[in-house]
Design an enzyme around this catalytic site. Structure first.
Site, PDB file in Angstrom:
ATOM      1  N   TYR A 248       0.810  -1.333  -0.110  1.00 22.28           N
ATOM      2  CA  TYR A 248       0.020  -0.155  -0.036  1.00 22.28           C
ATOM      3  C   TYR A 248       0.939   1.323   0.010  1.00 22.28           C
ATOM      4  O   TYR A 248       1.844   1.241   0.478  1.00 22.28           O
ATOM      5  CB  TYR A 248      -0.916  -0.115   1.261  1.00 22.28           C
ATOM      6  CG  TYR A 248      -1.829   0.959   1.475  1.00 22.28           C
ATOM      7  CD1 TYR A 248      -2.871   1.256   0.371  1.00 22.28           C
ATOM      8  CD2 TYR A 248      -1.500   2.222   1.947  1.00 22.28           C
ATOM      9  CE1 TYR A 248      -3.856   2.404   0.400  1.00 22.28           C
ATOM     10  CE2 TYR A 248      -2.389   3.379   1.840  1.00 22.28           C
ATOM     11  CZ  TYR A 248      -3.468   3.514   1.125  1.00 22.28           C
ATOM     12  OH  TYR A 248      -4.278   4.499   1.176  1.00 22.28           O
TER      13      TYR A 248
ATOM     14  N   TRP B  32       1.065   5.772  -1.522  1.00 21.97           N
ATOM     15  CA  TRP B  32       0.859   6.655  -2.699  1.00 21.97           C
ATOM     16  C   TRP B  32       1.882   6.838  -3.619  1.00 21.97           C
ATOM     17  O   TRP B  32       1.710   7.578  -4.796  1.00 21.97           O
ATOM     18  CB  TRP B  32       0.643   8.145  -2.007  1.00 21.97           C
ATOM     19  CG  TRP B  32      -0.997   8.404  -1.929  1.00 21.97           C
ATOM     20  CD1 TRP B  32      -1.708   7.458  -0.798  1.00 21.97           C
ATOM     21  CD2 TRP B  32      -1.707   9.342  -2.145  1.00 21.97           C
ATOM     22  NE1 TRP B  32      -2.819   7.866  -0.806  1.00 21.97           N
ATOM     23  CE2 TRP B  32      -2.887   8.953  -1.564  1.00 21.97           C
ATOM     24  CE3 TRP B  32      -1.285  10.509  -2.800  1.00 21.97           C
ATOM     25  CZ2 TRP B  32      -3.929  10.031  -1.739  1.00 21.97           C
ATOM     26  CZ3 TRP B  32      -2.505  11.275  -3.044  1.00 21.97           C
ATOM     27  CH2 TRP B  32      -3.647  11.075  -2.501  1.00 21.97           C
TER      28      TRP B  32
HETATM   29  N1  LIG Z   1      -1.784  18.525   2.734  1.00 28.00           N
HETATM   30  C1  LIG Z   1      -2.226  17.223   2.662  1.00 28.00           C
HETATM   31  N2  LIG Z   1      -3.450  16.993   2.211  1.00 28.00           N
HETATM   32  C2  LIG Z   1      -3.809  15.562   2.230  1.00 28.00           C
HETATM   33  C3  LIG Z   1      -2.943  14.775   2.484  1.00 28.00           C
HETATM   34  C4  LIG Z   1      -1.726  15.070   3.134  1.00 28.00           C
HETATM   35  O1  LIG Z   1      -1.139  13.977   3.792  1.00 28.00           O
HETATM   36  N3  LIG Z   1      -1.287  16.155   3.097  1.00 28.00           N
HETATM   37  N4  LIG Z   1      -3.435  13.491   2.366  1.00 28.00           N
HETATM   38  C5  LIG Z   1      -4.638  13.068   1.545  1.00 28.00           C
HETATM   39  C6  LIG Z   1      -5.161  11.776   1.902  1.00 28.00           C
HETATM   40  S1  LIG Z   1      -4.320  10.364   1.254  1.00 28.00           S
HETATM   41  C7  LIG Z   1      -6.379  11.580   2.237  1.00 28.00           C
HETATM   42  S2  LIG Z   1      -7.094  10.284   2.418  1.00 28.00           S
HETATM   43  C8  LIG Z   1      -7.261  12.805   2.701  1.00 28.00           C
HETATM   44  C9  LIG Z   1      -7.862  12.550   4.017  1.00 28.00           C
HETATM   45  O2  LIG Z   1      -8.903  13.449   4.255  1.00 28.00           O
HETATM   46  P1  LIG Z   1      -9.549  13.458   5.690  1.00 28.00           P
HETATM   47  O3  LIG Z   1      -9.339  11.924   6.365  1.00 28.00           O
HETATM   48  O4  LIG Z   1     -10.702  13.883   5.864  1.00 28.00           O
HETATM   49  O5  LIG Z   1      -8.169  14.496   6.317  1.00 28.00           O
HETATM   50  P2  LIG Z   1      -7.702  14.614   7.925  1.00 28.00           P
HETATM   51  O6  LIG Z   1      -6.814  15.764   7.680  1.00 28.00           O
HETATM   52  O7  LIG Z   1      -7.348  13.473   8.406  1.00 28.00           O
HETATM   53  O8  LIG Z   1      -9.064  15.023   8.725  1.00 28.00           O
HETATM   54  C10 LIG Z   1     -10.054  16.136   8.464  1.00 28.00           C
HETATM   55  C11 LIG Z   1     -10.299  16.877   9.723  1.00 28.00           C
HETATM   56  O9  LIG Z   1     -11.646  16.117  10.456  1.00 28.00           O
HETATM   57  C12 LIG Z   1     -11.310  16.562  11.898  1.00 28.00           C
HETATM   58  N5  LIG Z   1     -12.025  15.323  12.682  1.00 28.00           N
HETATM   59  C13 LIG Z   1     -10.943  14.531  13.123  1.00 28.00           C
HETATM   60  N6  LIG Z   1     -11.823  13.698  13.865  1.00 28.00           N
HETATM   61  C14 LIG Z   1     -13.031  14.228  13.902  1.00 28.00           C
HETATM   62  C15 LIG Z   1     -14.164  13.892  14.645  1.00 28.00           C
HETATM   63  O10 LIG Z   1     -14.470  12.886  15.463  1.00 28.00           O
HETATM   64  N7  LIG Z   1     -15.444  14.525  14.357  1.00 28.00           N
HETATM   65  C16 LIG Z   1     -15.347  15.859  13.555  1.00 28.00           C
HETATM   66  N8  LIG Z   1     -16.483  16.315  13.196  1.00 28.00           N
HETATM   67  N9  LIG Z   1     -14.068  16.010  12.746  1.00 28.00           N
HETATM   68  C17 LIG Z   1     -13.126  15.307  13.045  1.00 28.00           C
HETATM   69  C18 LIG Z   1      -9.847  16.811  12.011  1.00 28.00           C
HETATM   70  O11 LIG Z   1     -10.082  18.323  12.652  1.00 28.00           O
HETATM   71  C19 LIG Z   1      -9.258  17.032  10.804  1.00 28.00           C
HETATM   72  O12 LIG Z   1      -8.447  18.236  10.424  1.00 28.00           O
HETATM   73  O13 LIG Z   1      -6.494  14.001   2.668  1.00 28.00           O
HETATM   74  C20 LIG Z   1      -5.826  14.160   1.741  1.00 28.00           C
HETATM   75  N10 LIG Z   1      -5.038  15.493   1.638  1.00 28.00           N
HETATM   76  N1  LIG Z   2      -2.605   7.952  12.574  1.00 29.86           N
HETATM   77  C1  LIG Z   2      -2.970   8.164  11.327  1.00 29.86           C
HETATM   78  N2  LIG Z   2      -2.339   7.402  10.154  1.00 29.86           N
HETATM   79  C2  LIG Z   2      -2.746   7.573   8.887  1.00 29.86           C
HETATM   80  C3  LIG Z   2      -3.836   8.277   8.634  1.00 29.86           C
HETATM   81  C4  LIG Z   2      -4.507   8.896   9.615  1.00 29.86           C
HETATM   82  O1  LIG Z   2      -5.387   9.622   9.292  1.00 29.86           O
HETATM   83  N3  LIG Z   2      -4.038   8.971  10.799  1.00 29.86           N
HETATM   84  N4  LIG Z   2      -4.129   8.366   7.282  1.00 29.86           N
HETATM   85  C5  LIG Z   2      -3.601   7.108   6.405  1.00 29.86           C
HETATM   86  C6  LIG Z   2      -4.090   7.760   4.989  1.00 29.86           C
HETATM   87  S1  LIG Z   2      -5.526   8.227   4.441  1.00 29.86           S
HETATM   88  C7  LIG Z   2      -3.021   7.233   4.178  1.00 29.86           C
HETATM   89  S2  LIG Z   2      -3.589   7.339   2.445  1.00 29.86           S
HETATM   90  C8  LIG Z   2      -1.584   6.683   4.275  1.00 29.86           C
HETATM   91  C9  LIG Z   2      -0.658   7.029   3.394  1.00 29.86           C
HETATM   92  O2  LIG Z   2       0.573   6.374   3.472  1.00 29.86           O
HETATM   93  P1  LIG Z   2       1.523   6.117   2.603  1.00 29.86           P
HETATM   94  O3  LIG Z   2       1.019   6.156   1.100  1.00 29.86           O
HETATM   95  O4  LIG Z   2       2.364   4.763   2.610  1.00 29.86           O
HETATM   96  O5  LIG Z   2       2.647   7.124   2.736  1.00 29.86           O
HETATM   97  P2  LIG Z   2       3.712   8.137   1.847  1.00 29.86           P
HETATM   98  O6  LIG Z   2       4.460   9.074   2.695  1.00 29.86           O
HETATM   99  O7  LIG Z   2       3.034   8.832   0.861  1.00 29.86           O
HETATM  100  O8  LIG Z   2       4.295   6.855   1.219  1.00 29.86           O
HETATM  101  C10 LIG Z   2       4.851   6.773  -0.107  1.00 29.86           C
HETATM  102  C11 LIG Z   2       6.002   6.522  -0.264  1.00 29.86           C
HETATM  103  O9  LIG Z   2       6.525   5.984  -1.745  1.00 29.86           O
HETATM  104  C12 LIG Z   2       7.926   6.594  -1.848  1.00 29.86           C
HETATM  105  N5  LIG Z   2       7.746   6.763  -3.469  1.00 29.86           N
HETATM  106  C13 LIG Z   2       7.684   8.177  -4.171  1.00 29.86           C
HETATM  107  N6  LIG Z   2       7.830   7.876  -5.517  1.00 29.86           N
HETATM  108  C14 LIG Z   2       8.173   6.438  -5.652  1.00 29.86           C
HETATM  109  C15 LIG Z   2       8.552   5.711  -6.682  1.00 29.86           C
HETATM  110  O10 LIG Z   2       8.601   6.344  -8.039  1.00 29.86           O
HETATM  111  N7  LIG Z   2       8.741   4.566  -6.590  1.00 29.86           N
HETATM  112  C16 LIG Z   2       9.100   3.990  -5.455  1.00 29.86           C
HETATM  113  N8  LIG Z   2       9.388   2.724  -5.138  1.00 29.86           N
HETATM  114  N9  LIG Z   2       8.583   4.754  -4.206  1.00 29.86           N
HETATM  115  C17 LIG Z   2       8.291   5.779  -4.642  1.00 29.86           C
HETATM  116  C18 LIG Z   2       7.969   7.862  -1.152  1.00 29.86           C
HETATM  117  O11 LIG Z   2       9.421   8.187  -0.917  1.00 29.86           O
HETATM  118  C19 LIG Z   2       7.259   7.477   0.169  1.00 29.86           C
HETATM  119  O12 LIG Z   2       8.319   6.612   0.952  1.00 29.86           O
HETATM  120  O13 LIG Z   2      -1.551   6.967   5.573  1.00 29.86           O
HETATM  121  C20 LIG Z   2      -2.626   6.536   6.733  1.00 29.86           C
HETATM  122  N10 LIG Z   2      -2.231   6.588   7.927  1.00 29.86           N
HETATM  123 MO   LIG Z   3      -5.268   8.465   2.316  1.00 33.65          MO
END
Ligand SMILES: Nc1nc2c(c(=O)[nH]1)N[C@H]1C(S)=C(S)[C@@H](COP(=O)(O)OP(=O)(O)OC[C@H]3O[C@@H](n4cnc5c(=O)[nH]c(N)nc54)[C@H](O)[C@@H]3O)O[C@H]1N2
Ligand SMILES: Nc1nc2c(c(=O)[nH]1)N[C@H]1C(S)=C(S)[C@@H](COP(=O)(O)OP(=O)(O)OC[C@H]3O[C@@H](n4cnc5c(=O)[nH]c(N)nc54)[C@H](O)[C@@H]3O)O[C@H]1N2
Ligand SMILES: [Mo]
Length: 779
Positions: free
Chosen positions: A114, A116
């Site tokens: 898994y 990104w």
């Molecule tokens: N800058 C930036 N943007 C991203 C990402 C990133 O790593 N960096 N990751 C991307 C990815 S992979 C994903 S899946 C999305 C995730 O999107 P989300 O999961 O929606 O994003 P989060 O920032 O984890 O949470 C959004 C907000 O929900 C609020 N929240 C938390 N718990 C609760 C609760 O129990 N109730 C209510 N009402 N609110 C709550 C928090 O204050 C939080 O800031 O974001 C994407 N966008």
């Molecule tokens: N506590 C907590 N944990 C969370 C979340 C949360 O809300 N709370 N959110 C979750 C969510 S929504 C998500 S999506 C995950 C995200 O978790 P990940 O998607 O695993 O996080 P990334 O840091 O994007 O990891 C991507 C990796 O790919 C590598 N990479 C980039 N380009 C390339 C390439 O071309 N080739 C190879 N081989 N590698 C490459 C980068 O260097 C990096 O190490 O985290 C989850 N974890």
């Molecule tokens: Mo995500």
């Protein structure tokens, strides 16, 4: 295709389109694309990232693996490495893959991998790895995502779709024009809309919300953080994790005051009666009235009642961010959000209804393109075994163990080899102490990454990958009008190679080169994929240029389906265009889910007391509710060493925000290093005092590279501030088995010891190989 590396190059990251300027093999500056209304600040992490000291320079094998051969090892994460030449490395790795397949079968390879990775349709690390593993007989795969673990399983059962909720969501145009009231559970965090999986050429959320407000639209943000919405909004901060109770309180007012749309519920939904018995307390003796909701959420009764009446009186859009389903019982909030919107009766009409993920990702609200995307075909996986993605530790720790998933009883496979490309479980998985014990179990771990991430440090084979800036690719996504040429900006760093090249070398060594490559170079694949896509668009009557002209121009703009309203076709014709659910309607009660008999996911939306919340027994020991949300300063753990991410740190630690009152009672001042802890682990972080954080809440985003004080100890404190040493890897429910990383109860104290250095971005220790193959390179 690229030769002149110092000329500005157009490129695409998951967080936006930009032009890169480079010199001496390094990107020196980036300029956001002119067409982007609100570029992501995370672009500022890119300059300096290609030659950063944390890059993997050469193929490397863990010393203990070279010495002892494959096997379980507690040394992972605390061992040195031996750098090898490519041909020796590929020989060794191909031999190990062959051994595992011959001895244990392909099911023993975990290729869930898994993560990104980077944007780009061809050099997508997971697709590359999956295709490679399929050509050698397959692998145990993972299903669903960390993003939408609960939604991905429950929504097909409730509304017959998952992807349509985002890709065919009500557009920002329609919201700006028609919506009067947006009630946003989790706010609409602008920080998150910077990002879109696969890239994005424009960020319209900020401007759309401005237009919505200028027209008189009102926004109610329900969130523990005031800044989960930019600009004017009414802020309600219930106890975190209690949104379902609040939604039930709102629904009770609608039902008891006759404000619900009984026609809509009868014509478009099934099971409302069963739900209403629960709502009004006929089935369990507990009316879910505002007084009941007030006790759980901490919001005043009259505020709840008044909001419900306001919602009934206006064109109201109910939105739920994805974070609300990344908790224990996470299936309930989106299900209850849809139920509330169904009671209001606006689903399928312009500006009303339901939205999932406005402010989670850029995609919701954007117009889709009507063509398939160019695709790098992954082939067919002959192995049927799969695990829910967030069950990685359970799988490795409990081979043969039984688990429930979506109405099925399944078994964890016995994994011998873990093969990862483009993801970082030390970022994405919960309970890192347990994860480290799980990663000690397999016989071999292979990791492809450009950087020495914590996962790479726990690997046996570390494959140096290029970053996307070191190669040409195509970018396009299903809700973006641009097909974009991602042009190589800099030459490859050191001995790094594209994942396609390393997997091609492995395929050749294993005798399946032709099946993997089909005889194409990377450039020939781009032309091939472009040609297929060009065929689709031309068939629709559009004159798409040939590849060379496209590459020179840099992008091609497609037409999009503008002005969508989610489920409008179902609204117009519920019989002719039914939902793909058993009833063809919105399932407020699901007989199928009910039939599974899961205590943690009953047949209709239900308030289930969370494990990690301030109303429960655990809060006596750990009285602060940690929100582990997405970082503002970067995407996940990617480029944590970049300028924007580093500028956010406090004494080098990840910032933890807490309310000034909670800081004061603990003797903590702005800028102090603090220790955040619970019974699962501890980390250091840097205190930021902010009354935008509710009392009793602390916010520590994900993404600081795990940095154990004692690498030998899986339970070691992380000195950098990775919240996943604190979170639980318990799953959402037996239905979806999704990730619950968003919430954890903790306590915080002032750190009075010496502040340890950050070592996460340093190279590991290298030694000269005992077998005499390797050469020393120093540390
Ligand atoms: N800058 C930036 N943007 C991203 C990402 C990133 O790593 N960096 N990751 C991307 C990815 S992979 C994903 S899946 C999305 C995730 O999107 P989300 O999961 O929606 O994003 P989060 O920032 O984890 O949470 C959004 C907000 O929900 C609020 N929240 C938390 N718990 C609760 C609760 O129990 N109730 C209510 N009402 N609110 C709550 C928090 O204050 C939080 O800031 O974001 C994407 N966008
Ligand atoms: N506590 C907590 N944990 C969370 C979340 C949360 O809300 N709370 N959110 C979750 C969510 S929504 C998500 S999506 C995950 C995200 O978790 P990940 O998607 O695993 O996080 P990334 O840091 O994007 O990891 C991507 C990796 O790919 C590598 N990479 C980039 N380009 C390339 C390439 O071309 N080739 C190879 N081989 N590698 C490459 C980068 O260097 C990096 O190490 O985290 C989850 N974890
Ligand atoms: Mo995500």
């Amino acid at each position: 295709m690229s030769s002149e590396h110092s000329a500005p190059r157009q490129h695409m990251a998951h967080w936006g389109m930009f032009t890169a300027q480079s010199s001496d093999g390094e990107v020196t500056s980036v300029v956001p694309d002119r067409g982007d209304a609100d570029p992501s600040p995370a672009l500022g992490n890119i300059p300096g990232s290609v030659r950063h000291r944390s890059r993997v320079r050469r193929p490397a094998v863990r010393r203990g693996w070279l010495r002892d051969g494959p096997g379980a090892s507690n040394d992972r994460g605390n061992d040195s490495f031996v750098e090898l030449e490519w041909d020796e490395f590929i020989d060794l790795l191909a031999g190990e893959l062959r051994r595992v397949v011959d001895t244990h079968g392909n099911e023993a390879i975990y290729g869930g991998s898994y993560g990104w990775a980077s944007s780009g349709r061809f050099h997508h690390a997971q697709s590359q790895l999956h295709r490679f593993l399929n050509t050698i007989g397959g692998y145990t795969r993972s299903v669903n995502s960390y993003s939408l673990g609960a939604t991905g399983v429950i929504m097909p059962r409730v509304v017959g779709t998952h992807w349509k909720l985002f890709a065919r969501s009500t557009s920002w145009e329609v919201i700006a024009k028609h919506t009067e009231l947006m009630v946003c559970f989790g706010g609409v965090p602008r920080k998150n809309t910077g990002t879109n999986h696969g890239g994005t050429s424009n960020h319209p959320t900020r401007d759309a919300l401005d237009r919505f407000r200028a027209r008189g639209g009102q926004l109610v943000s329900i969130s523990p953080l005031r800044d989960d919405v930019d600009g004017a909004a009414r802020w309600l901060a219930p106890v975190p994790g209690t949104d379902v109770a609040l939604m039930l309180g709102l629904a009770y007012v609608l039902a008891s005051e006759g404000l619900h749309d009984t026609d809509f519920l009868a014509r478009y939904c099934t099971g409302y009666d069963r739900f209403e018995d629960y709502l009004l307390g006929r089935s369990d003796g507990v009316p879910k009235d505002p007084a009941w909701a007030s006790v759980i959420t901490g919001l005043p009764t009259d505020v709840i009642a008044a909001l419900a009446r306001q919602m009934a009186a206006h064109t109201t859009m109910v939105t739920v961010t994805w974070s609300l389903q990344r908790v224990r019982g996470g299936e309930q909030a989106p299900w209850m959000g849809i139920t509330l919107a169904a009671m209001l009766g606006g689903i399928g009409t312009p500006g009303a209804g339901f939205g999932h993920g406005y402010g989670s990702m850029n995609e919701p609200g954007l117009a889709p393109v009507p063509y398939p995307l160019p695709t790098f075909w992954q082939g067919v996986n002959p192995v049927q075994t799969f695990v829910p993605v967030a069950a990685v530790s359970d799988m490795l720790l409990d081979p043969g163990g039984r688990f429930e998933y979506d109405g099925r009883s399944l078994t964890y496979p016995d994994i011998k080899l873990v093969h990862w490309a483009g993801g970082n479980p030390f970022h994405h998985h919960q309970d890192i102490g347990r994860l480290r014990r799980a990663l000690a179990r397999p016989e071999t771990i292979v990791v492809h990454d450009p950087y020495w991430t914590p996962l790479a440090r726990h690997a046996d084979f570390v494959v140096p990958s290029t970053t996307s800036l070191e190669r040409d690719d195509l970018s396009c996504t299903r809700n973006d009008p641009l097909m974009v040429a991602m042009q190589q900006a800099v030459p490859r760093y050191a001995d790094a190679r594209d994942d396609y090249d390393t997997l091609s070398m492995l395929a050749a060594k294993l005798g399946v080169a032709e099946r993997f490559t089909e005889g194409r170079t990377a450039e020939q694949w781009l032309r091939h994929m472009y040609g297929q896509w060009q065929g689709f668009v031309r068939a629709a009557g559009h004159p798409v240029p040939d590849f060379d002209e496209f590459w020179r121009t840099g992008s091609y703009r497609m037409d999009t389906e503008d002005g969508l309203t989610l489920f409008e076709e179902f609204r117009a014709d519920p019989v002719g265009q039914p939902l793909r659910t058993p009833s063809g309607r919105i399932e407020i009660f699901s007989s199928d889910i009910d039939g599974f008999g899961y205590d943690d996911c009953p047949g209709h939306p239900t308030w289930l007391e969370p494990t990690e919340w301030l109303g429960g027994a655990r809060s006596a020991d750990f009285p602060l509710h940690l929100i582990a949300n997405q970082p503002k300063s970067r995407l996940h753990s990617q480029l944590d060493h970049g300028a924007v991410s580093q500028a956010s740190k406090v004494q080098g630690r990840e910032p933890i925000r807490l309310h000034p009152g909670d800081a004061e009672s603990r003797g903590i001042a702005e800028g102090d290093v603090v220790r955040v802890f619970n019974d699962r682990g501890a980390c250091l972080a840097g205190a930021v005092l902010d009354d935008a954080v509710s009392r009793g809440v602390a916010q520590l985003s994900t993404g600081a590279w795990y940095d154990p004080l004692d690498p030998a100890d899986p339970q070691s404190m992380c000195v950098h501030g990775n919240p996943n040493v604190l979170t639980s890897d318990e799953h959402t429910s037996k239905l979806a088995q999704g990730c619950t990383g968003q919430h954890a109860l903790v306590d915080i104290e002032l750190w009075t010891g010496a502040v340890p250095p950050i070592r996460a971005y340093e190279q590991p220790t290298f030694v000269v190989g005992s077998a005499g193959w390797a050469r020393s390179t120093g540390g």
